[in-house]
Motif scaffolding. Structure first.
Motif, PDB file in Angstrom:
ATOM      1  N   SER A 181     -68.606 -16.509  13.036  1.00  0.00           N
ATOM      2  CA  SER A 181     -69.340 -17.768  12.879  1.00  0.00           C
ATOM      3  C   SER A 181     -68.493 -18.945  13.353  1.00  0.00           C
ATOM      4  O   SER A 181     -69.005 -19.891  13.961  1.00  0.00           O
ATOM      5  CB  SER A 181     -69.745 -17.963  11.412  1.00  0.00           C
ATOM      6  N   TYR A 219     -69.659 -23.028   8.616  1.00  0.00           N
ATOM      7  CA  TYR A 219     -69.815 -21.671   9.128  1.00  0.00           C
ATOM      8  C   TYR A 219     -69.330 -20.689   8.073  1.00  0.00           C
ATOM      9  O   TYR A 219     -68.647 -21.064   7.108  1.00  0.00           O
ATOM     10  CB  TYR A 219     -69.028 -21.484  10.426  1.00  0.00           C
ATOM     11  N   ALA A 224     -69.468 -21.560  16.361  1.00  0.00           N
ATOM     12  CA  ALA A 224     -69.447 -23.012  16.190  1.00  0.00           C
ATOM     13  C   ALA A 224     -68.523 -23.667  17.220  1.00  0.00           C
ATOM     14  O   ALA A 224     -68.849 -24.717  17.788  1.00  0.00           O
ATOM     15  CB  ALA A 224     -68.985 -23.353  14.766  1.00  0.00           C
TER      16      ALA A 224
END
Length: 662
Positions: A117, A109, A121
């Motif tokens: 990000s 990420y 995830a």
């Protein structure tokens, strides 16, 4: 008056109830997985919307008996239903792809722990009940390389944001990778101003942030022009810089959840330009995956059509011919080929379906390049809605199935069975016609008449045929202002459309307006619908964001039944918020499927208003689809109505109208 029990005792009772509720929700989730196991054997669709409606109607009725508001019950259970659907999808998708199942995923990420990000995830892995091995990267290319080399199982790439639009850098890297898109996930993004303990807004001189949050918070930052902006590779890097700083005059833009990992405090929240700010991430892996047929699927592909006139429309017509709904269309320049573009399409279909297979074969014949990037389960769970009658009665069992006929089996007035030819409505230069869609611009009141006249002149030159006035109740000395507004519009031969937001707006609107526009919030107001049906003016009925298309058609029938046959429907999108945040906020999504449904069901003109769902900078990407689906008109809006239109916005509007008419 009896003395209330001690506050601490009440709070203890609430805490006990909360614990019970969490235990019950966990049990309900377990049972929903049992349902998924049954559907795996019987191969039944993941969703049964008929049962969902019956469930909601029953719960609304039972909730009323307990003193609970219907919309509160619906919001709560839409969230529960969404959780159930997504967990069932994750379970069945895992069962269909056993080679991908393992107790731990390595996720690549952008940024470090705490970045958006990273949060995306984490959510994706948590739903699949697997541990996540962190693999932070400094760029999108690095994420791709990590997955291609096998260092990571999955890569998480932000593809679009409801505030700043599509993330072009990600589309560009997708052109040059062999990885497949295997999933998607969407997270709520609440940008906060994060500082070290003891600091406040008056101390701040420098703000660290990734370019995307800076773009999404441009209005807030514009109000604090004294702040120096420092760009970072990720939100996590921005937070790390603040944590490592020894001064109290620096801040970062990031999430409160991420900030807590760096011992930072949020002194300002809700910085984003839009109240609802969400980011959608795609998940990439080395190998494509199989999507069971009972799961709602999305297929993403890229294609180049060439430069001949109408090439894109021809390609989109293939999708229409196979009844495939395109939920996103994005264009990016082709490197080394000036003035040519690559188109990215999200199509709501399983790659293995007969319609998708046939469409791809046809597209291969008329495009010069086409590639499927992946087929994966769609996490866009559209909430189930009850129509007005169901909300009032609280039971679907009491409602007979409604068809486009009256009780004596006569076709309803809006239906094509009632009138086989398309209804043509014209007002001055404004014509509601799919061949030459009407262009309408919305101006938010209040506004000074001299500024209004300047704007109208510019809008006329851009090619608009009508101005829609919203906010009568906000305008001082409204009647005198309307006299001057109407004079300016008549001078430039533009139709005057006035929005009816409240019943009290009707008298003035009917006197000064060439066309009346019933706000979606009033779509269920039977009294207003009846009054509009007695007028000789054209009436635009806007779809309520919580209503289905059938309810909009029913509202139009009320107007038609009173004698007024000049009715236009406005598809403005649907509320996709399922109540996860419990903040009664809206996330409006442009409903292209709703546009198709309305065009198939009625002879009345249907216009579309993408402004609730799409940023002005992104509307151009939807124009080909809106044209191809034969909308009879388009509504746009000015971002700032209290001053002259700035050149950048004029340029945006001109580009949109060029796309609409060429």
């Amino acid at each position: 008056m009896s003395k209330p029990q001690p506050l601490n005792h009440t709070r203890e009772q609430i805490t006990a109830l909360d614990n019970d509720l969490l235990a019950l929700l966990a049990k309900r989730r377990e049972l929903s997985l049992d349902v998924a196991r049954s559907k795996e054997v019987d191969v039944r669709p993941i969703r049964d919307t008929k049962r969902e409606k019956e469930l909601l109607a029953r719960l609304v009725k039972q909730g009323r008996e307990k003193g609970l508001d219907a919309h509160y019950v619906i919001s709560l259970y839409q969230s529960i239903i969404e959780d159930s659907v997504l967990n069932q999808q994750a379970f069945l998708h895992g069962r269909a792809n056993p080679d991908t199942q393992k107790p731990q995923y390595t996720a690549a990420y952008l940024g470090a722990k705490g970045s958006y990000s990273y949060l995306a995830a984490t959510r994706y892995c948590a739903r699949r009940q697997v541990d996540m091995q962190e693999f932070g990267c400094q760029s999108f290319d690095a994420i791709i390389q990590a997955v291609e080399s096998g260092q990571a199982d999955y890569g998480f790439l932000p593809i679009e944001n409801t505030s700043s639009g599509s993330i072009n850098e990600v589309y560009d890297v997708l052109q040059h990778t062999s990885l497949a898109i295997v999933g998607e996930t969407t997270i709520e993004v609440e940008h906060c101003l994060l500082v070290q303990s003891g600091s406040n807004i008056n101390h701040i001189k420098t703000v660290y942030a990734h370019p995307q949050p800076i773009s999404q918070c441009s209005r807030y930052l514009g109000l604090h022009g004294q702040l120096k902006l420092e760009y970072c590779a990720s939100s996590a890097e921005a937070m790390e810089k603040v944590k490592q700083s020894k001064t109290a005059d620096v801040a970062a833009i990031g999430s409160a959840e991420g900030g807590s990992l760096y011992q930072l405090e949020a002194i300002e929240k809700g910085l984003a330009n839009q109240k609802i700010n969400q980011s959608r991430f795609i998940v990439v892996a080395q190998k494509s995956v199989d999507v069971p047929e009972q799961l709602p699927a999305k297929s993403t592909l890229i294609m180049a059509t060439g430069q001949k006139p109408g090439a894109l429309v021809d390609a989109l017509s293939v999708l229409k011919a196979h009844n495939l709904n395109m939920s996103k269309l994005e264009s990016r320049p082709i490197a080394g080929t000036p003035w040519e573009e690559m188109f990215y399409l999200d199509i709501e279909a399983n790659l293995s379906s007969s319609s998708m297979t046939a469409a791809l074969k046809e597209l291969e014949k008329i495009t010069r390049f086409i590639k499927v990037l992946g087929c994966y389960p769609s996490e866009s769970v559209k909430p189930t809605h009850l129509d007005h009658q169901q909300l009032m009665l609280g039971s679907t069992s009491e409602q007979p199935e409604r068809l486009a006929t009256t009780e004596n089996s006569q076709p309803l007035r809006y239906s094509k069975a009632y009138k086989t030819t398309h209804t043509l409505i014209k007002c001055g230069q404004l014509e509601f016609n799919a061949e030459q869609p009407g262009a309408i611009i919305q101006i938010q009141l209040p506004i000074e008449p001299n500024v209004f006249e300047q704007q109208v002149k510019t809008l006329k030159e851009s090619g608009f045929q009508a101005v829609l006035l919203r906010g009568l109740h906000l305008q001082q000395d409204v009647e005198n202002a309307l006299v001057q507004f109407k004079k300016s519009l008549d001078h430039f031969n533009l139709a005057c459309i006035i929005v009816i937001e409240y019943g009290s707006d009707l008298t003035l609107a009917a006197h000064y307006g060439d066309i009346l526009f019933l706000d979606g919030a009033q779509m269920f107001n039977q009294s207003l619908l009846t009054q509009l049906g007695t007028l000789l003016l054209p009436v635009i009925v806007e779809r309520n964001h919580m209503a289905n298309t059938e309810a909009l058609l029913t509202a139009s029938n009320t107007v038609l039944s009173q004698g007024n046959q000049q009715v236009i429907l406005c598809e403005s999108g649907i509320n996709m918020n399922t109540g996860i945040n419990m903040n009664n906020s809206e996330h409006i999504s442009l409903d292209l499927a709703g546009l198709v449904s309305l065009k198939n069901a009625t002879h009345l003109p249907v216009i579309t208003n993408p402004c609730y769902a799409v940023e002005m900078t992104q509307i151009n990407t939807y124009i080909p689809a809106i044209k191809n689906l034969r909308a009879d008109g388009l509504v746009l809006h000015l971002s700032q109505s209290t001053q002259a239109i700035n050149p950048d916005e004029v340029s945006q509007l001109n580009d949109i109208l060029r796309s609409l008419y060429h």
